[in-house]
Design a protein around this motif. Structure first.
Motif, PDB file in Angstrom:
ATOM      1  N   VAL A  63     -10.817  36.058 -24.394  1.00 26.29           N
ATOM      2  CA  VAL A  63     -10.790  35.275 -23.167  1.00 26.29           C
ATOM      3  C   VAL A  63      -9.372  35.333 -22.610  1.00 26.29           C
ATOM      4  O   VAL A  63      -8.425  34.854 -23.240  1.00 26.29           O
ATOM      5  N   MET A 105     -13.964  38.035 -21.319  1.00 28.63           N
ATOM      6  CA  MET A 105     -13.991  37.056 -20.227  1.00 28.63           C
ATOM      7  C   MET A 105     -12.644  36.927 -19.550  1.00 28.63           C
ATOM      8  O   MET A 105     -11.602  36.933 -20.209  1.00 28.63           O
ATOM      9  N   MET A 151      -9.757  27.375 -23.985  1.00 31.20           N
ATOM     10  CA  MET A 151     -10.471  28.644 -24.023  1.00 31.20           C
ATOM     11  C   MET A 151      -9.613  29.890 -24.234  1.00 31.20           C
ATOM     12  O   MET A 151     -10.068  30.852 -24.844  1.00 31.20           O
ATOM     13  N   LEU A 168     -10.816  34.283 -17.117  1.00 32.86           N
ATOM     14  CA  LEU A 168     -11.002  32.905 -16.672  1.00 32.86           C
ATOM     15  C   LEU A 168      -9.901  32.533 -15.679  1.00 32.86           C
ATOM     16  O   LEU A 168      -8.719  32.628 -15.994  1.00 32.86           O
ATOM     17  N   ARG A 174     -18.264  34.509 -26.521  1.00 34.98           N
ATOM     18  CA  ARG A 174     -17.090  35.124 -27.118  1.00 34.98           C
ATOM     19  C   ARG A 174     -17.462  35.739 -28.470  1.00 34.98           C
ATOM     20  O   ARG A 174     -17.111  36.868 -28.769  1.00 34.98           O
TER      21      ARG A 174
END
Lengths: 346, 487
Positions: free
Chosen positions: B28, B193, B206, B195, B187
């Protein structure tokens, strides 16, 4: 430079403006020029067209539709749409006839009954829309049906004149007094019909209120961006109700003029009024390149339609062409307003 | 996914300058940046809204050049945009919302039984752990559910990369946690990802890595553990003042605004607010979108109901019942998003500078109803002068002004009459740096004699204008900057 973005933008706007100024002028005066051109053609083919008598009879014929269109354009200005003006007018002329013929009222009472009916219809629309949150077109469509039906009930679905038999078997013995009939039939100085004067006064007052007072500003602001208007402290719901009341009153005044002209309560009186008024109000968008609902434009739009129909009738165009011609005119005016106008704006 | 020296220009402005970014499977990466730094440009290039001008993109080691968002999605890059209102159909059931993409797919059979539809929707809902009756219309559900529906739809195509743009903007802390739990599962499953969030709490929860973008350039690439104070300063590009010098006197009982035990939201867990703001002071409430800033502003303005608590203004109880009353008594609100809250579209006849300026004061300036055009013009001319609005004159249409000048018109309007309290919700929205400095200068110059409260989501804007900055996320979190950055 301190204001990068704005210095780039403003010269462009200015040159564009200069570039389109002739075009803008044409756009502003388009409908009026067309009106003059039509008048010239009709006069050339039929000289009687330009006589004072004929011109005022055109105005008289257009005056009821023009009145209703003025009301519609006020509701359009607040972002609404009053579809009930036609049946408000029809119900008002029935109410006036009922007051005169059945209740033996005088002219004043008949007009007062009309106006009270208009206020009532407007309040009803306004409260449906602002309190019960019914969308404008649907609420007024409902009122249209309600009033169109209501006007039939007291007379059992029949037209009303002296000597008519009422549903309970009694005979209506009252009569239309001369003072009332004068509203629809008299001419000021033997030239200008009273409905035309009424139209002129109503239009003038409406134009002054809409364009030059703070109340007009709030009405337009409510239609343009109700949230912004409310955050700026305007009681927008009250103004929307007021717009519908104004529209209802003007329509019922139109109804009184119909009754005075026809001399009886006619069940078929309101038939084409709504569509003609809406068409006139929408044609009004194109007058002076306003691209927005405006009172004067609506009145001019109604007169425009009146001139066209009168001229064509004089040239022996068949009556069944009328609706088609009106439709073509409306579509043309709308296309003009929304597409050509937008291109020039850029 | 790897991006190599991606650039993007819009006319003369460089939005993105040789930007490098990589996101590994199961990682992330948080993208931080001030307003206008280039975050959304990156998101739009990656999600296929428009292509970059230079550089290259790779996905699974192969070149990746999506021509449209649909193609990006087909290639395995799903995006969850900030405004979920545009991506769901509130009147349809949750199930149908989940299946929207399938309905638009030509390969879908033309008739699916309701039971089969529900079954298909249930398998999509399971992706995010959404366990509710899917037959309910979406509009009956809280925002968090709608957000999860949007997320589930994005996941239905089994993306390799998921881009999340401010996913918690309108969620409460509990709702956000539900979303994060769903993201944790992704995840584990190896979804990469990206963000984007203004909420430092989200990033802390995160992010494995934080990438900071400033002026279209990558300026830092931080691995965990992340020092968010440093990160914030890197993002803004200068050291934040530890505490700003207070120029004004402390609020006394009969001067300025006191708020005690104010609850903005119904419910027992709604936090109570206490704060004072003195006359002459500019206080900024800085906090993420959806943290209730606008609601606080609207409550003070009297158009949102006070759930509990009291407000006192200059020693008198302050209980406005309508916008009109607030304005009459000298409390002005400049709402966020000028075109929805303040300005009128060009179809309105008076949508000029002068007409816009005079609108809230029509009833006080023109008592008898008649608009005095020369008075109106005079007021507008002085506002144009005071706010250095760039235009040809008071009659200019607002639509023809630049964004910064439009905003100045809106602000000038709130200065046309003396205010006791001026509430400014996102006053720098869509305004370039030059105009922002102008606006801050004028606000300071006129701050004497009134309470000025500024509500912003960008911390740097708060510091540009305010004497005092309060971090606000449903309640006042902390008033000093160390905690502000770490909150």
């Amino acid at each position: 430079m301190k204001f990068g973005a704005s210095t780039e933008a403003s010269p462009v706007v200015r040159t564009e403006f200069r570039h389109t100024s002739i075009r803008t002028k044409l756009e502003r005066s388009g409908i009026v020029l067309l009106l003059v051109a039509m008048g010239a053609v009709f006069t050339w083919r039929e000289p009687a067209f330009l006589s004072v008598d004929n011109l005022f009879s055109i105005l008289q014929a257009a005056s009821i539709v023009a009145l209703l269109a003025v009301g519609v354009s006020i509701t359009l200005a607040v972002g609404g749409f009053d579809l009930s003006v036609g049946s408000t007018a029809a119900t008002a002329q029935m109410a006036a006839s009922y007051v005169l013929v059945v209740w033996h009222g005088n002219a004043l009472a008949a007009v007062a009954a009309c106006l009270a009916l208009g206020v009532g219809a407007g309040l009803f629309n306004g409260l449906l829309i602002t309190r019960l949150r019914v969308p404008d077109q649907l609420a007024t469509l409902g009122t249209l049906f309600l009033l169109a039906g209501l006007q039939l009930i007291p007379t059992g679905g029949r037209s009303l004149a002296t000597g008519s038999i009422l549903p309970d078997g009694t005979e209506a013995t009252g009569a239309f007094p001369a003072a009332f009939l004068a509203l629809g039939r008299a001419r000021w100085l033997d030239v200008v019909p009273v409905p035309v004067i009424v139209l002129a006064v109503v239009t003038l007052v409406a134009v002054l209120v809409m364009e030059f007072t703070r109340w007009g500003r709030v009405l337009y602001a409510t239609g343009g961006n109700e949230t912004a208007a409310r955050l700026a402290g305007a009681p927008t719901a009250r103004y929307r109700v007021a717009a519908y009341v104004a529209s209802g009153v003007i329509a019922s005044l139109g109804g009184a003029l119909i009754a005075a002209r026809v001399g009886r309560g006619d069940v078929g009186a309101g038939n084409s009024l709504l569509l003609d008024a809406v068409a006139a109000a929408l044609i009004g968008y194109a007058v002076w390149g306003a691209k927005r609902p405006n009172v004067l434009g609506s009145a001019v739009g109604a007169v425009f339609v009146g001139v066209l129909l009168n001229g064509l009738t004089m040239l022996n165009a068949p009556y069944y062409m009328q609706d088609f011609i009106k439709g073509a005119l409306l579509v043309g005016a709308l296309a003009f307003t929304f597409s050509i106008g937008r291109q020039a704006e850029r | 996914m790897v991006a190599r020296s991606v650039s993007k220009r819009f006319g003369p402005t460089v939005a993105l300058d040789r930007f490098d970014l990589s996101v590994a499977a199961g990682e992330v990466v948080a993208l931080m940046g001030a307003n206008g730094a280039g975050k959304s440009t990156i998101v739009k290039i990656l999600s296929g809204v428009y292509p970059g001008d230079g550089g290259s993109l790779e996905l699974h080691g192969k070149p990746y050049a999506p021509a449209s968002p649909q193609e990006a999605k087909a290639l395995g890059v799903a995006t969850m945009h900030q405004s979920i209102a545009d991506t769901v159909v509130p009147t349809l059931s949750i199930a149908d919302n989940l299946l929207l993409d399938r309905f638009n797919n030509a390969a879908t059979p033309w008739f699916i039984t309701p039971a089969a539809r529900l079954e298909a929707a249930r398998s999509i809902a399971a992706l995010v752990g959404l366990d509710i009756d899917l037959r309910a219309p979406l509009f009956t559900q809280p925002l968090a559910t709608r957000q999860l529906v949007t997320l589930a739809r994005a996941l239905a195509v089994k993306p390799a990369v998921l881009i999340l743009d401010e996913p918690t903007a309108s969620l409460s802390a509990v709702e956000a946690e539900r979303l994060f739990t769903a993201l944790d599962r992704l995840r584990e499953r190896g979804v990469a990802m990206l963000l984007v969030s203004h909420r430092l709490g989200d990033l802390k929860r995160m992010a494995d890595r934080v990438v900071i973008v400033r002026d279209g350039r990558l300026v830092a690439n931080l691995k965990t553990p992340i020092d968010f104070d440093d990160a914030t300063e890197t993002m803004i590009g200068r050291a934040l003042p530890r505490t700003r010098e207070r120029k004004t006197v402390r609020s006394t009982a009969d001067q300025g605004l006191q708020v005690r035990g104010l609850k903005l939201f119904p419910g027992a867990d709604s936090p109570a607010l206490d704060f004072d703001a003195a006359r002459g002071e500019i206080v900024a409430f800085a906090g993420p979108l959806g943290g209730g800033k606008s609601r606080l502003a609207r409550t003070l303005f009297g158009i949102e109901r006070v759930v509990a608590g009291t407000m006192t203004l200059d020693g008198q109880p302050w209980q406005p019942r309508s916008a009109a009353e607030a304005i009459r008594r000298g409390v002005f609100l400049v709402g966020e998003d000028r075109w929805s809250s303040s300005l009128f579209p060009d179809s309105v006849p008076f949508a000029s500078i002068e007409g816009t300026l005079s609108f809230p004061f029509l009833s006080t300036w023109f008592r008898n109803g008649w608009i005095n055009r020369s008075r109106e013009r005079r007021e507008a001319a002085s506002a144009i002068e005071r706010f250095s609005i760039r235009c040809n004159g008071p009659a200019d249409r607002v639509i023809n002004l630049s964004g910064g000048n439009q905003q100045k018109v809106v602000l000038a309007r709130s200065h046309a009459e003396p205010a006791r309290v001026l509430l400014l919700d996102e006053p720098f929205q869509g305004v370039d740096a030059g105009a922002r400095a102008d606006i801050a200068d004028v606000l300071r110059a006129n701050a004497a004699g009134r309470v000025t409260l500024v509500f912003v989501s960008a911390i740097e804007e708060a510091f540009e204008v305010a004497d005092r900055v309060l971090h606000f996320d449903r309640s006042i979190v902390e008033s000093n900057i160390e905690n502000l950055a770490g909150a």
